[in-house]
Write a protein that holds these residues in place. Sequence first.
Motif, mmCIF file in Angstrom:
data_model
loop_
_atom_site.group_PDB
_atom_site.id
_atom_site.type_symbol
_atom_site.label_atom_id
_atom_site.label_comp_id
_atom_site.label_asym_id
_atom_site.label_seq_id
_atom_site.Cartn_x
_atom_site.Cartn_y
_atom_site.Cartn_z
ATOM 1 N N HIS A 214 3.353 5.164 2.158
ATOM 2 C CA HIS A 214 3.304 6.601 2.316
ATOM 3 C C HIS A 214 2.778 7.302 1.063
ATOM 4 C CE1 HIS A 214 6.983 7.207 -0.196
ATOM 5 N NE2 HIS A 214 7.323 6.030 0.290
ATOM 6 N N SER A 215 2.670 6.587 -0.031
ATOM 7 C CA SER A 215 2.222 7.165 -1.289
ATOM 8 C C SER A 215 0.699 7.262 -1.331
ATOM 9 C CB SER A 215 2.700 6.295 -2.456
ATOM 10 O OG SER A 215 2.063 6.669 -3.652
ATOM 11 N N PRO A 216 0.141 8.297 -2.004
ATOM 12 C CA PRO A 216 -1.317 8.368 -2.149
ATOM 13 C C PRO A 216 -1.891 7.251 -3.008
ATOM 14 C CG PRO A 216 -0.256 10.095 -3.444
ATOM 15 C CD PRO A 216 0.805 9.477 -2.583
ATOM 16 N N GLY A 217 -1.049 6.623 -3.824
ATOM 17 C CA GLY A 217 -1.469 5.435 -4.565
ATOM 18 C C GLY A 217 -0.530 4.300 -4.232
ATOM 19 N N ASN A 218 -0.842 3.528 -3.203
ATOM 20 C CA ASN A 218 0.070 2.533 -2.646
ATOM 21 C C ASN A 218 -0.691 1.231 -2.413
ATOM 22 O OD1 ASN A 218 2.963 3.311 -0.906
ATOM 23 N ND2 ASN A 218 2.174 1.222 -0.821
ATOM 24 N N PHE A 219 -0.029 0.108 -2.650
ATOM 25 C CA PHE A 219 -0.646 -1.205 -2.414
ATOM 26 C C PHE A 219 0.337 -2.137 -1.734
ATOM 27 C CE2 PHE A 219 -3.289 0.503 -5.727
ATOM 28 C CZ PHE A 219 -4.563 0.105 -5.340
ATOM 29 N N SER A 220 -0.211 -2.984 -0.860
ATOM 30 C CA SER A 220 0.479 -4.187 -0.411
ATOM 31 C C SER A 220 -0.008 -5.327 -1.296
ATOM 32 C CB SER A 220 0.144 -4.498 1.051
ATOM 33 O OG SER A 220 0.325 -3.382 1.871
ATOM 34 N N PHE A 221 0.740 -6.413 -1.309
ATOM 35 C CA PHE A 221 0.336 -7.588 -2.094
ATOM 36 C C PHE A 221 0.292 -8.809 -1.174
ATOM 37 C CE2 PHE A 221 2.455 -4.762 -5.196
ATOM 38 C CZ PHE A 221 1.369 -4.549 -6.038
ATOM 39 N N TYR A 222 -0.846 -9.507 -1.217
ATOM 40 C CA TYR A 222 -1.046 -10.663 -0.346
ATOM 41 C C TYR A 222 -1.138 -11.925 -1.181
ATOM 42 C CZ TYR A 222 -3.118 -13.821 3.075
ATOM 43 O OH TYR A 222 -3.355 -14.895 3.905
ATOM 44 N N ASP A 223 -0.204 -12.831 -0.933
ATOM 45 C CA ASP A 223 -0.173 -14.115 -1.620
ATOM 46 C C ASP A 223 -1.007 -15.114 -0.813
ATOM 47 O OD1 ASP A 223 0.648 -16.186 -3.395
ATOM 48 O OD2 ASP A 223 2.209 -16.754 -1.965
ATOM 49 N N LYS A 224 -2.160 -15.486 -1.345
ATOM 50 C CA LYS A 224 -3.122 -16.265 -0.564
ATOM 51 C C LYS A 224 -2.598 -17.653 -0.197
ATOM 52 C CE LYS A 224 -7.524 -16.074 -1.197
ATOM 53 N NZ LYS A 224 -8.897 -16.143 -1.790
ATOM 54 N N LYS A 225 -1.896 -18.302 -1.111
ATOM 55 C CA LYS A 225 -1.456 -19.674 -0.828
ATOM 56 C C LYS A 225 -0.427 -19.731 0.291
ATOM 57 C CE LYS A 225 -2.313 -22.627 -4.834
ATOM 58 N NZ LYS A 225 -1.678 -23.518 -5.832
ATOM 59 N N SER A 226 0.525 -18.841 0.274
ATOM 60 C CA SER A 226 1.592 -18.872 1.281
ATOM 61 C C SER A 226 1.211 -18.135 2.555
ATOM 62 C CB SER A 226 2.875 -18.265 0.710
ATOM 63 O OG SER A 226 2.717 -16.876 0.481
ATOM 64 N N GLY A 227 0.240 -17.234 2.464
ATOM 65 C CA GLY A 227 -0.093 -16.396 3.610
ATOM 66 C C GLY A 227 0.916 -15.293 3.859
ATOM 67 N N ILE A 228 1.712 -14.957 2.841
ATOM 68 C CA ILE A 228 2.716 -13.898 2.980
ATOM 69 C C ILE A 228 2.139 -12.575 2.485
ATOM 70 C CG2 ILE A 228 4.996 -13.075 2.272
ATOM 71 C CD1 ILE A 228 5.848 -15.996 1.973
ATOM 72 N N LEU A 229 2.252 -11.543 3.317
ATOM 73 C CA LEU A 229 1.862 -10.188 2.945
ATOM 74 C C LEU A 229 3.124 -9.392 2.631
ATOM 75 C CD1 LEU A 229 -0.346 -7.930 2.757
ATOM 76 C CD2 LEU A 229 0.246 -7.394 5.135
ATOM 77 N N PHE A 230 3.229 -8.924 1.388
ATOM 78 C CA PHE A 230 4.324 -8.051 0.971
ATOM 79 C C PHE A 230 3.856 -6.624 1.234
ATOM 80 C CE2 PHE A 230 4.296 -11.929 -1.568
ATOM 81 C CZ PHE A 230 5.544 -12.440 -1.254
ATOM 82 N N SER A 231 4.422 -6.006 2.271
ATOM 83 C CA SER A 231 3.798 -4.838 2.899
ATOM 84 C C SER A 231 4.322 -3.495 2.427
ATOM 85 C CB SER A 231 3.956 -4.946 4.415
ATOM 86 O OG SER A 231 5.325 -5.021 4.777
ATOM 87 N N SER A 232 5.058 -3.468 1.317
ATOM 88 C CA SER A 232 5.597 -2.214 0.804
ATOM 89 C C SER A 232 6.498 -1.575 1.860
ATOM 90 C CB SER A 232 4.458 -1.294 0.366
ATOM 91 O OG SER A 232 4.942 -0.117 -0.225
ATOM 92 N N ASP A 233 6.378 -0.273 2.100
ATOM 93 C CA ASP A 233 7.260 0.407 3.051
ATOM 94 C C ASP A 233 6.814 0.226 4.500
ATOM 95 O OD1 ASP A 233 9.119 1.331 1.276
ATOM 96 O OD2 ASP A 233 8.282 3.335 1.095
ATOM 97 N N ILE A 234 5.650 -0.339 4.718
ATOM 98 C CA ILE A 234 5.214 -0.591 6.093
ATOM 99 C C ILE A 234 6.031 -1.761 6.643
ATOM 100 C CG2 ILE A 234 3.277 -1.123 7.597
ATOM 101 C CD1 ILE A 234 1.433 -0.022 5.446
ATOM 102 N N GLY A 235 6.718 -1.493 7.741
ATOM 103 C CA GLY A 235 7.651 -2.482 8.284
ATOM 104 C C GLY A 235 9.089 -2.186 7.938
ATOM 105 N N ALA A 236 9.320 -1.103 7.190
ATOM 106 C CA ALA A 236 10.688 -0.750 6.817
ATOM 107 C C ALA A 236 11.537 -0.456 8.046
ATOM 108 C CB ALA A 236 10.682 0.461 5.889
ATOM 109 N N ALA A 237 12.795 -0.835 7.966
ATOM 110 C CA ALA A 237 13.762 -0.551 9.021
ATOM 111 C C ALA A 237 14.992 0.083 8.394
ATOM 112 C CB ALA A 237 14.149 -1.836 9.756
ATOM 113 N N ALA A 238 15.537 1.073 9.076
ATOM 114 C CA ALA A 238 16.753 1.749 8.611
ATOM 115 C C ALA A 238 17.941 1.175 9.376
ATOM 116 C CB ALA A 238 16.632 3.247 8.825
ATOM 117 N N PHE A 239 18.638 0.208 8.767
ATOM 118 C CA PHE A 239 19.783 -0.412 9.424
ATOM 119 C C PHE A 239 20.966 0.551 9.463
ATOM 120 C CE2 PHE A 239 17.624 -4.296 7.822
ATOM 121 C CZ PHE A 239 17.519 -4.981 9.026
ATOM 122 N N PRO A 240 21.710 0.547 10.557
ATOM 123 C CA PRO A 240 22.992 1.273 10.551
ATOM 124 C C PRO A 240 23.913 0.678 9.494
ATOM 125 C CG PRO A 240 22.360 0.615 12.782
ATOM 126 C CD PRO A 240 21.417 -0.091 11.842
#
Length: 257
Positions: A147-173
């Motif tokens: 949601h930030s105007p300067g925002n990044f996700s980080f992709y680890d090429k070897k594992s194939g894991i995308l660290f997606s910042s706030d995208i995918g966030a869930a608000a648990f009860p």
Amino acid sequence: MIRNMNSYLLYDDGEHKVYWLGIEEAEDEKGILTNQYLVIDRNEAALIEPGGFFVFSRVLKNVSSIIPPTQIRYLMYSHQDPDVVAGLNLWFEYAPLAKIAISELWVRFIPHLAVLSVGRVIGIPDRGVDFKLGNSVIKAIPTHYLHSPGNFSFYDKKSGILFSSDIGAAAFPEGEWYLFVEDFEEHVKLMKGFHKRYMSSTRALRAWIRSVRRLNPKVIAPQHGAIFLDENVEKFLNWLESLEVGIDTFEMEFYGD
């Protein structure tokens, strides 16, 4: 019910490892639950989304159980929110060789958090950049306005894991939490309100989805909420693609005709 959990190994090929760095039950009472991740290749490590003040002791303890913190080469921040960056100054004592990676937009704000940061900050250009870690690479993926105007996700090429910042966030009860998404349709109920309000632009969201599909990640690991594996990765991207968010949803409510 939330129970204390130590680190969880998400990927291991012998030389390259990725950990989720645990949770403590007391964190549910102090603020929004956050995820931190450690990527290790040989003798170098990157700490992704290191977190705020009240999670610092837990993150340090769990990192230290895996590697000496002096092996951390990067402290990687997706954006400037306090739940991401507020513990920064505490890391200087324990990770004295680490560089701070954050959007160029936020470099001049870092001294307000950490007066010792001069010469230690790498400003990530808007188009992103590759970070060498051991024999591997972590890619900074533009995620601007989400949601930030300067925002990044980080992709680890070897594992194939995308660290997606706030995208995918869930608000648990309160009192509810799980590490991996199992029932996607039920999990959507915990994500929808957050994404519609905090993601500012449908156009930006769909541009991000296009860039992520080119990467074809195996895992999507957000800074809040639960981790998406296997078929839930594609379900998540498909759900995002159909979502209207931000000003596209709220313009009439906020501003009228």
